[in-house]
Design a protein around this motif. Structure first.
Motif, PDB file in Angstrom:
ATOM      1  N   TYR A 177      16.196  26.198 -12.870  1.00 14.41           N
ATOM      2  CA  TYR A 177      14.046  26.742 -12.874  1.00 14.41           C
ATOM      3  C   TYR A 177      13.807  25.777 -13.517  1.00 14.41           C
ATOM      4  O   TYR A 177      13.844  25.422 -14.829  1.00 14.41           O
ATOM      5  N   TYR A 180      14.107  20.016 -11.303  1.00 13.94           N
ATOM      6  CA  TYR A 180      13.483  22.090 -11.684  1.00 13.94           C
ATOM      7  C   TYR A 180      13.341  22.630 -10.258  1.00 13.94           C
ATOM      8  O   TYR A 180      12.621  22.342  -9.954  1.00 13.94           O
ATOM      9  N   GLN A 181      13.815  24.127 -10.398  1.00 18.24           N
ATOM     10  CA  GLN A 181      13.229  24.344  -9.403  1.00 18.24           C
ATOM     11  C   GLN A 181      12.735  25.442  -9.314  1.00 18.24           C
ATOM     12  O   GLN A 181      12.453  26.501 -11.034  1.00 18.24           O
ATOM     13  N   LEU A 228      19.895  25.621  -7.086  1.00 16.26           N
ATOM     14  CA  LEU A 228      19.517  25.837  -8.612  1.00 16.26           C
ATOM     15  C   LEU A 228      20.668  25.205  -9.272  1.00 16.26           C
ATOM     16  O   LEU A 228      22.174  25.344  -8.941  1.00 16.26           O
TER      17      LEU A 228
END
Lengths: 301, 158
Positions: free
Chosen positions: A236, A289-290, B147
């Motif tokens: 994240y 990163y998400q 992710l």
């Protein structure tokens, strides 16, 4: 070299070793691996004993956490929305897989409450209000809040604070803490001596005090920097957490509870300042990163 | 209007967007950059306490609008949001509200009132096992959104 280390082990007393092991508890797995590397057959037994004790302590920590969680829930109701509870547990469990204590039974609980709040209890209980979920924009922000609370459990901040306040020894007395708390809650002193009643009330008061006044400043700062790292480990966007603290900093101080709370705690603005060197050092180039906004928006509505 | 509140009542959907239009101000004298990089061109030096409107975020940078109509990029940590009230809206199942109590610190404590109010269900804590997600499920959940796990040690900054 090996011999020197073995001598160290041999001369150290068992309680000392035990408390050392417990104080390193957050990195339990890795520490035990290190010990196993040093040890040969002679040490294996000892390590197993420690390991058993550590497991036992972990179970006690969870039992104690369960008691604390019940106290926290005397006010708050669990949000009656199974899908949302599962969603938050999924995010949480993914973070757990990127933490040092994946073997605790972690529970992530959404509370039926409009305020902006999140907190934890020892042993893996993480609470977040529905109001917090409504204020956040993305899964990465949610991950940041959960990771902050998880850090308090990973580092046993609540447990250590309670231990300090009640002057009980962590290694031997977590079980007593849980038991006393249970008695205090039920006001069931029938089989107790006066000493125990006093202790039970002391533990209960310490819990109230801790959850009213919060943890020490350095525990919060520590949890902030750990939250950023755990969030990033899980893939994240770590800057989402900065956005969360910016939101906290912008909440209007509109109650006396807020005022008395803030008198004892660093403003969110200071927390941002404290995080700045870490962000510059580790995440100057934060790529791959998400934020995961769409799934979050879909899940909380 | 601190947030741009977009209410789309289209079939059953209620969408609240907080992304656009967050007001903030600079906490230091800050270089307004042409792109989200410290090496990019400085468009203007903004004094401390310059009000800006946050348009979007990219990594550790906000794209902002400031007067005279001028857009550029500022590092997130150069800014603090303006004060806001609490947010309305919510889950249809949200039945409780603490109303006056806003523990604005978020991420930590409870208020005295909350602890003393006592309307909850303490034993509900033991009914939560059905929400426990397995490590395998968590991995699949992460994979669905791309992710990726990375090894990253904790950092001591002090």
């Amino acid at each position: 070299m090996k011999n020197n280390k073995w001598n160290l082990w041999k001369t150290a007393r068992l309680p000392l070793l035990l408390s050392l092991l417990l104080s390193l508890f957050t990195c339990k797995t890795t520490d035990l691996e290190i010990i196993e590397n040093i040890d040969l057959n002679q040490l294996a037994d000892t390590v197993n004993k420690f390991s058993d004790l550590a497991d036992k302590t972990e179970q006690q920590e969870m039992d104690f956490g369960n008691e604390v969680a019940q106290i926290l829930l005397t006010d708050s109701r669990i949000l009656n929305n199974d899908e949302l509870q599962l969603y938050v547990n999924s995010v949480g469990q993914w973070l757990v897989q990127n933490s040092e204590r994946p073997n605790l039974t972690w529970r992530f609980i959404v509370l039926d409450d409009k305020s902006f709040n999140a907190f934890a209890a020892p042993g893996g209980y993480i609470f977040i209000t529905a109001g917090t979920l409504l204020r956040l924009n993305s899964e990465a922000e949610l991950a940041g809040v959960l990771a902050h609370e998880m850090s308090h459990v990973l580092k046993r901040h609540y447990l250590k604070a309670l231990q300090k306040q009640t002057k009980l020894d962590l290694a031997s007395d977590i079980g007593i803490l849980a038991y006393q708390l249970n008695s205090a809650r039920k006001e069931d002193y029938s089989s107790e001596t006066e000493d125990n009643i006093e202790l039970a009330e002391k533990v209960s008061a310490a819990v109230d005090d801790l959850y009213t006044n919060g943890l020490a400043r350095e525990d919060e700062e520590n949890a902030d920097s750990m939250a950023v790292i755990i969030t990033a480990r899980a893939g994240y966007d770590p800057y989402a957490y900065i956005a969360v603290i910016q939101k906290i900093a912008s909440e209007k101080p509109d109650s006396t509870a807020w005022l008395s709370f803030m008198q004892r705690h660093p403003p969110a603005s200071d927390r941002l300042t404290t995080l700045e060197p870490l962000m510059d050092k580790v995440f100057a180039e934060a790529e791959n990163y998400q934020t995961v906004t769409a799934r979050y928006q879909k899940s909380i509505r | 209007m601190k947030y741009l509140l977009i209410l789309i009542t289209c079939s059953l959907l209620l969408i609240t967007s907080l992304q656009a239009g967050q007001l903030a101000s600079t906490v230091i004298e800050a270089d307004l950059k042409a792109s989200p990089s410290i090496k990019s061109k400085t468009l203007k030096i903004l004094e401390t306490d310059t009000p800006v409107n946050i348009v979007e975020r990219q990594g550790g940078w906000y794209r902002v609008e400031t007067a005279p109509p001028l857009q550029g990029w500022l590092k997130m940590l150069w800014l603090r949001y303006s004060l806001t009230g609490s947010e309305q809206g919510g889950f249809s199942l949200l039945t409780q509200g603490t109303g006056s109590v806003t523990v604005a610190t978020g991420v930590r404590g409870l208020s005295e009132e909350e602890l003393e109010k006592g309307q909850g269900d303490p034993f509900a804590i033991n009914t939560l096992d059905r929400f426990i997600v397995s490590p395998e499920q968590a991995r699949a959940f992460a994979k669905a959104e791309g992710l990726k796990q990375t090894q990253l040690p904790y950092v001591e900054t002090k």
